[in-house]
Design a protein around this motif. Sequence first.
Motif, short mmCIF file in Angstrom:
data_model
loop_
_atom_site.label_atom_id
_atom_site.label_comp_id
_atom_site.label_asym_id
_atom_site.label_seq_id
_atom_site.Cartn_x
_atom_site.Cartn_y
_atom_site.Cartn_z
N HIS A 6 0.39 -0.95 0.37
CA HIS A 6 0.22 0.34 0.04
C HIS A 6 0.89 0.90 -0.31
N ILE A 8 1.05 5.38 1.11
CA ILE A 8 -0.17 6.45 1.01
C ILE A 8 0.52 7.72 1.30
N LYS A 13 -2.26 15.01 6.53
CA LYS A 13 -2.50 13.69 7.26
C LYS A 13 -2.30 14.45 9.14
N ARG A 17 -3.86 9.76 13.08
CA ARG A 17 -4.97 9.08 12.48
C ARG A 17 -4.18 8.43 11.44
N LEU A 18 -3.14 9.01 11.23
CA LEU A 18 -2.15 8.17 9.59
C LEU A 18 -1.76 6.94 10.05
N SER A 20 -2.29 5.29 13.17
CA SER A 20 -3.70 4.20 13.00
C SER A 20 -3.63 3.34 11.39
N GLN A 21 -4.16 4.18 10.60
CA GLN A 21 -4.60 3.40 8.97
C GLN A 21 -3.38 2.17 8.99
N ILE A 24 -3.15 -0.51 10.48
CA ILE A 24 -4.40 -1.57 10.48
C ILE A 24 -3.35 -2.81 9.32
N LEU A 25 -3.03 -1.88 8.51
CA LEU A 25 -2.90 -2.35 6.95
C LEU A 25 -1.53 -3.52 7.50
N HIS A 30 -8.25 -5.48 8.05
CA HIS A 30 -8.69 -4.79 7.26
C HIS A 30 -9.37 -5.65 6.44
#
Length: 230
Positions: A6, A8, A13, A17-18, A20-21, A24-25, A30
């Motif tokens: 991925h 990004i 950002k 929050r970045l 956290s994203q 998750i990946l 996901h």
Amino acid sequence: MNRETHIIDATGKVLGRLASQIAILLMGKHKKDYDPSKDMGDFVIVKNVDKIKLSGKKLEKEIYYRHSGYIGGLKEIPIKKIFAKKPEFLLKKAVYGMLPKNRLRKKIDKKAKNLNNMSEEKKYWQGVGRRKTAVAVVKIFKEKDPSFLVNEKPLEKYFPLFELQKIAKAPLELLKLENKFKVLALVSGGGLVAQSEAIRLGLARALVAFKEEFRKKLKKDWIFKKRSES
């Protein structure tokens, strides 16, 4: 197991929050068949890490602590300094804290090596200057529209006195490069005089990083001298 990669873009950002994203990946949460007992995560590449944002006043107030393990070995480093030099360090630290606290953590974290500061901006040259307790990190960009920003403010607004403005941009004037570079300086500590001299030294070192031939001229005219000539 198929692992995707991925990409990004971190521009604009918020750090938390970045992170956290990304976490998750990396963990694979996901995916529909996610199993917390297995490493099912993907690889992540982050571009423009130096363009992330910190919410609130964290950039000004937050302090990073580390200890050597010996008496008196506590070190305090303002987040502002770390962000100026290694923004990817803050992102990696935030992501690592969001990974599961079990045997899979180190295995998942290995994929975090793909968190690279791949900036799409034009290449920049950096120099660090110090004067008393003032520390300045200066970046120069080769651009057609030159500007000089200090802590995100125009040079003239940050240093109201013309003498201090002249000290800060002395290397550019000496080399007759006032209209050749965009200058971004982050400075902290000390008074305005010390800060202007720290910026001058950091700017000189950034110019030398751009072109080694500048060193002789700057050294000859005492730009690398610590004290102000004014």
